[in-house]
Design a protein around this motif. Structure first.
Motif, PDB file in Angstrom:
ATOM      1  N   UNK A   1       6.796   8.709 -30.718  1.00 26.18           N
ATOM      2  CA  UNK A   1       5.976   8.028 -29.741  1.00 26.18           C
ATOM      3  C   UNK A   1       6.838   7.689 -28.523  1.00 26.18           C
ATOM      4  N   UNK A   2       6.364   7.981 -27.334  1.00 23.23           N
ATOM      5  CA  UNK A   2       7.183   7.761 -26.141  1.00 23.23           C
ATOM      6  C   UNK A   2       7.340   6.294 -25.729  1.00 23.23           C
ATOM      7  N   UNK A   3       6.563   5.372 -26.288  1.00 24.60           N
ATOM      8  CA  UNK A   3       6.718   3.947 -25.988  1.00 24.60           C
ATOM      9  C   UNK A   3       7.557   3.304 -27.096  1.00 24.60           C
ATOM     10  N   UNK A   4       8.688   2.741 -26.710  1.00 23.12           N
ATOM     11  CA  UNK A   4       9.591   2.092 -27.663  1.00 23.12           C
ATOM     12  C   UNK A   4       9.430   0.587 -27.507  1.00 23.12           C
ATOM     13  N   UNK A   5       9.315  -0.108 -28.626  1.00 23.73           N
ATOM     14  CA  UNK A   5       9.168  -1.559 -28.638  1.00 23.73           C
ATOM     15  C   UNK A   5      10.537  -2.175 -28.918  1.00 23.73           C
ATOM     16  N   UNK A   6      11.030  -2.951 -27.966  1.00 22.34           N
ATOM     17  CA  UNK A   6      12.337  -3.601 -28.105  1.00 22.34           C
ATOM     18  C   UNK A   6      12.194  -5.094 -28.392  1.00 22.34           C
ATOM     19  N   UNK A   7      11.102  -5.476 -29.004  1.00 23.51           N
ATOM     20  CA  UNK A   7      10.833  -6.889 -29.262  1.00 23.51           C
ATOM     21  C   UNK A   7      11.904  -7.511 -30.147  1.00 23.51           C
TER      22      UNK A   7
ATOM     23  N   UNK B   1      10.538  -5.628 -23.164  1.00 25.00           N
ATOM     24  CA  UNK B   1       9.983  -5.405 -24.502  1.00 25.00           C
ATOM     25  C   UNK B   1       9.497  -3.979 -24.684  1.00 25.00           C
ATOM     26  N   UNK B   2       8.861  -3.437 -23.651  1.00 24.19           N
ATOM     27  CA  UNK B   2       8.269  -2.095 -23.716  1.00 24.19           C
ATOM     28  C   UNK B   2       9.100  -1.123 -22.894  1.00 24.19           C
ATOM     29  N   UNK B   3       9.407   0.022 -23.475  1.00 22.59           N
ATOM     30  CA  UNK B   3      10.209   1.031 -22.789  1.00 22.59           C
ATOM     31  C   UNK B   3       9.566   2.404 -22.990  1.00 22.59           C
ATOM     32  N   UNK B   4       9.473   3.154 -21.891  1.00 16.79           N
ATOM     33  CA  UNK B   4       8.959   4.522 -21.983  1.00 16.79           C
ATOM     34  C   UNK B   4      10.134   5.483 -22.112  1.00 16.79           C
ATOM     35  N   UNK B   5      10.084   6.323 -23.156  1.00 17.06           N
ATOM     36  CA  UNK B   5      11.123   7.321 -23.382  1.00 17.06           C
ATOM     37  C   UNK B   5      10.449   8.678 -23.472  1.00 17.06           C
ATOM     38  N   UNK B   6      10.777   9.563 -22.556  1.00 17.10           N
ATOM     39  CA  UNK B   6      10.189  10.905 -22.539  1.00 17.10           C
ATOM     40  C   UNK B   6      10.745  11.716 -23.695  1.00 17.10           C
ATOM     41  N   UNK B   7       9.853  12.374 -24.434  1.00 19.72           N
ATOM     42  CA  UNK B   7      10.284  13.189 -25.585  1.00 19.72           C
ATOM     43  C   UNK B   7      11.033  14.402 -25.170  1.00 19.72           C
TER      44      UNK B   7
END
Length: 68
Positions: free
Chosen positions: A1-7, A62-68
């Protein structure tokens, strides 16, 4: 999933437990766990707002977009 949760990372930096955060933002510890593990399909803006207020952070912390 391209959205990473850093909570969990932000929580660790602020030295706050899952139970304490769940209580302060008025959600169950189980639902907070779902958010932390990235298993949630969505998050309400009101919940995100409460998290940011308690943790004194921005949504991008908290939310990070990471391109696959």
């Amino acid at each position: 999933m391209p959205i990473v949760i850093n909570l969990d990372v932000v929580m660790a930096k602020r030295k706050i437990s899952s139970n304490e955060l769940a209580e302060k933002i008025d959600i169950t510890p189980a639902n907070l766990s779902i958010l932390k593990t990235g298993k949630a399909k969505a998050i309400r803006f009101s919940t995100l707002e409460k998290i940011c207020k308690v943790l004194e952070c921005q949504p991008a912390d908290i939310l990070e977009y990471v391109d696959d």
